[in-house]
Every structure is written in structure tokens, then in C-alpha cells.
Design an enzyme around this catalytic site. Structure first.
Site, PDB file in Angstrom:
ATOM      1  N   THR A 169       0.904  -1.150   0.000  1.00 42.57           N
ATOM      2  CA  THR A 169       0.000   0.000   0.000  1.00 42.57           C
ATOM      3  C   THR A 169       0.926   1.178   0.000  1.00 42.57           C
ATOM      4  O   THR A 169       1.874   1.193   0.779  1.00 42.57           O
ATOM      5  CB  THR A 169      -0.835   0.033   1.287  1.00 42.57           C
ATOM      6  N   ARG A 197     -15.858  -0.747   4.133  1.00 42.56           N
ATOM      7  CA  ARG A 197     -14.844  -0.325   5.114  1.00 42.56           C
ATOM      8  C   ARG A 197     -13.859   0.670   4.488  1.00 42.56           C
ATOM      9  O   ARG A 197     -13.371   0.471   3.392  1.00 42.56           O
ATOM     10  CB  ARG A 197     -14.087  -1.563   5.607  1.00 42.56           C
ATOM     11  N   GLY A 199     -10.187   2.713   5.344  1.00 47.42           N
ATOM     12  CA  GLY A 199      -9.049   2.754   6.262  1.00 47.42           C
ATOM     13  C   GLY A 199      -8.620   4.188   6.505  1.00 47.42           C
ATOM     14  O   GLY A 199      -9.400   5.133   6.359  1.00 47.42           O
ATOM     15  N   ASP A 200      -7.366   4.334   6.886  1.00 48.12           N
ATOM     16  CA  ASP A 200      -6.806   5.653   7.165  1.00 48.12           C
ATOM     17  C   ASP A 200      -6.400   6.400   5.897  1.00 48.12           C
ATOM     18  O   ASP A 200      -6.349   7.633   5.885  1.00 48.12           O
ATOM     19  CB  ASP A 200      -5.576   5.518   8.074  1.00 48.12           C
ATOM     20  N   GLY A 221      -0.284   0.310   7.281  1.00 51.83           N
ATOM     21  CA  GLY A 221      -0.601  -0.653   8.326  1.00 51.83           C
ATOM     22  C   GLY A 221      -2.081  -0.664   8.651  1.00 51.83           C
ATOM     23  O   GLY A 221      -2.913  -0.306   7.807  1.00 51.83           O
ATOM     24  N   GLY A 223      -5.202   0.583   9.426  1.00 54.46           N
ATOM     25  CA  GLY A 223      -5.727   1.937   9.354  1.00 54.46           C
ATOM     26  C   GLY A 223      -6.581   2.341  10.544  1.00 54.46           C
ATOM     27  O   GLY A 223      -6.564   3.505  10.957  1.00 54.46           O
TER      28      GLY A 223
END
Ligand code: SD4
Length: 309
Positions: A169, A197, A199-200, A221, A223
Site C-alpha cells: 500500500t 470499510r 481505512g486511514d 498498516g 488503518g
């Protein structure tokens, strides 16, 4: 010591991405252009965790998140975006062509198509298809530490056709010759995540933050853990207080460790950052987080992050 220009990015795929970014930075170009061009390389490649070739959600669809930030504190992001190859460029259009910061899902896709981005087929890459079939056997929802470079466990990404486990990522931050920052972050999120969903990575201040007075930071990692502490905003604010990039990343990691009362053996989060002087650094919870640092055409190398455990 400080470097300028400089570009750094997460994991092994950072090398190829940095190279593309350097073509712009090395000619005196703008950090924003460099960080967009850089991570587009990763979005184009087949890997577990970035772009349309990546692992799908648990319903079998690839959904992409990306964010971008410039030296004026402008930002744009897209999330839960399907069937569009370059979410980072859509995020940039959101920043530059709309009054908004975030577009998600169907609306983000509609905007992308209106902006001329091709709508790709809803089809998994061969590698992702194989990983998904494997995952369906057990359908476990469990984060695995450093999945990006171990290739083991229920989220194991398939190997590339050349046998490499070269996937990622990607978060990228750069400081250009004029002393301005840019940052980008793009991902398919966590493989086999719940549908919907985020993530960060598409959340400004979590997966990416840039403040031209101070510096820039990005993360990789799990998130959810990064969002809970506004991770990259925290890193930048710590640098504002005078901490070095590495120390700021370390303090942010320690915040996550503390919030988890020290129970972090199954969690990986890594931060990386550059400050205004062109100094850089990283810190992760676990061993195994790596990043690529580029300060010249032939100066582009992997660095192992320091870590908590
Ligand atoms: C996420 N932070 O969606 C991303 C995943 C990631 O390396 O960075 N993997 O939580």
C-alpha cells in the site's frame, strides 16, 4: 542531514514510485505533481494492496481509497471507489475541481467518469482471484502483521508472475526544490475487508498530512489504529514542536501502543515523515516496515524502519 529535493515512500514498491516522482522533482518540478505521478506507477502494477489488481473486499469487489495534499493545505480524497484505475488522480481532481475534500462510492465514481476516467471492468486480477478463493475457504477476518511483505496467513497476497513478493500500500511524501511539500496515499485497503470499510489512507490527518510550514507524513498498516490517533496529523504536530521526523513517528507509534495497553503484537502501523529541512525518518510498531528514500537519480534505496517490538 537535510536533503532537497527528496521523496520517500512506503514498502518495496516505493522504489519504482520514487523513480517516477524523481523525474519531476529532479527537474525542479512541484512536489504535488511528483507524488501523484509516483504512486500512479503502483496503481498501474499488479500487487496485493494498491490499484485495481489488488485484493478485493469480502464480497469479491476491489474498492479503492486515496488522498492527496498540496503545499497550500489543499486536499482531496476518494474512498470506496470501484472500477477506476487511478484513484490518486481522481482525488486530485476532487481537490482542484470541486468545493469538497472527499467523495465516496458511487458519487466518486460518477465524478471520475465525468472527468474522463475510464470505467474499467469489475474483474479481479488472476493473483487477486487466487487469493480470494483461498480466503473464501476459511473467511477469517483477522489482521496479519506486515502482510505486505510476508506473503503468509489468511490475507496472503499472491505472488507476482515473476515470483516476487513485491507489493504494497503506498504512501509518499516529497519536498521539492522550491521547499514545498506534497503527499499522496493510495490503497485497496485491507484485503477481504467488510464491504464499505474505509481505512486511514483517504482520511486527511490519518493516512496523510502535509503542513508546508513544518513537514509531511504518511502511514501504512492497520488503518483503524491510525485513525484513532489522527496519526499523521499527530506526527506533523510533533515535528512542529521540534521533534525530528523519526522521533515524531516514534511518539505517534507509542501513542498507539499506549492506547492498546501494550497489546500490539498483532498490529502493524508504520509512519514516515520529512521535515522542512529535508530530514526524514520512520518508525513502526513491528519489525519489518521498510521504505524507499530517493534524493537523486541514482540515489534511491530501501531503508528498514526502526520499530517498537
Ligand atoms: C488501510 N492503511 O486501509 C491501509 C492499509 C495499508 O499497508 O496501509 N496497508 O488500513
Amino acid at each position: 542531514a537535510g536533503n532537497k529535493p527528496i521523496v520517500i515512500s512506503t514498502w518495496n514498491e516505493g522504489i519504482a514510485a520514487n523513480k517516477a516522482a524523481w523525474e519531476i522533482l529532479g527537474k525542479g518540478g512541484r512536489a504535488l505533481d511528483a507524488v501523484e505521478a509516483g504512486v500512479r506507477v503502483t496503481e498501474d502494477s499488479i500487487n496485493c494492496c494498491v490499484g485495481l489488481g489488488a485484493n478485493p473486499d469480502r464480497d469479491g469487489h476491489v474498492t479503492l481509497d486515496a488522498s492527496i495534499m498540496d503545499e497550500h493545505g489543499n486536499c482531496g480524497s476518494v474512498a470506496f471507489l470501484e472500477r477506476i484505475k487511478h484513484p490518486i488522480s481522481v482525488a486530485r481532481r476532487v481537490m482542484e475541481k470541486t468545493p469538497h475534500v472527499m467523495l465516496v462510492g458511487e458519487g466518486a465514481q460518477r465524478f471520475a467518469v465525468a472527468e474522463g476516467f475510464p470505467l474499467e471492468a469489475d474483474k479481479l486480477s488472476a493473483d487477486a482471484e487466487a487469493s480470494y478463493k483461498e480466503w473464501l475457504k476459511k473467511s477469517e477476518y483477522k489482521p496479519v502483521v506486515n502482510i505486505e511483505n510476508t506473503g503468509h496467513g489468511p490475507f496472503a497476497p499472491a505472488r507476482l508472475s515473476n515470483g516476487d513478493l513485491n507489493h504494497d500500500t503506498i504512501g509518499m511524501v516529497a519536498l521539492d526544490a522550491a521547499g514545498n511539500f506534497g503527499g499522496s496515499c493510495t490503497t485497496s485497503g485491507m484485503g477481504f475487508k467488510m464491504r464499505g470499510r474505509l481505512g486511514d489512507s483517504p482520511i486527511i490527518g490519518a493516512g496523510l498530512f502535509v503542513d508546508n510550514e513544518v513537514g509531511a507524513a504518511t502511514s501504512s498498516g492497520l488503518g483503524e489504529e491510525v485513525i484513532k490517533v489522527c496519526g499523521t496529523h499527530l506526527v506533523v504536530e510533533l515535528m512542529r514542536q521540534g521533534y525530528s521526523p523519526e522521533k515524531a513517528c516514534k511518539l505517534a507509534v507509542e501513542r498507539i501502543v499506549k492506547r492498546n495497553k501494550g497489546n500490539v503484537k498483532d498490529i502493524q502501523v508504520g509512519f514516515l515523515a520529512i521535515n522542512k529541512a529535508g530530514e526524514y525518518g520512520a518508525f513502526a510498531i513491528q519489525k519489518g516496515f521498510t521504505y524507499a528514500v530517493c534524493t537523486g537519480e541514482n540515489k534511491n534505496e530501501m531503508v528498514a524502519s526502526k520499530y517498537f517490538i
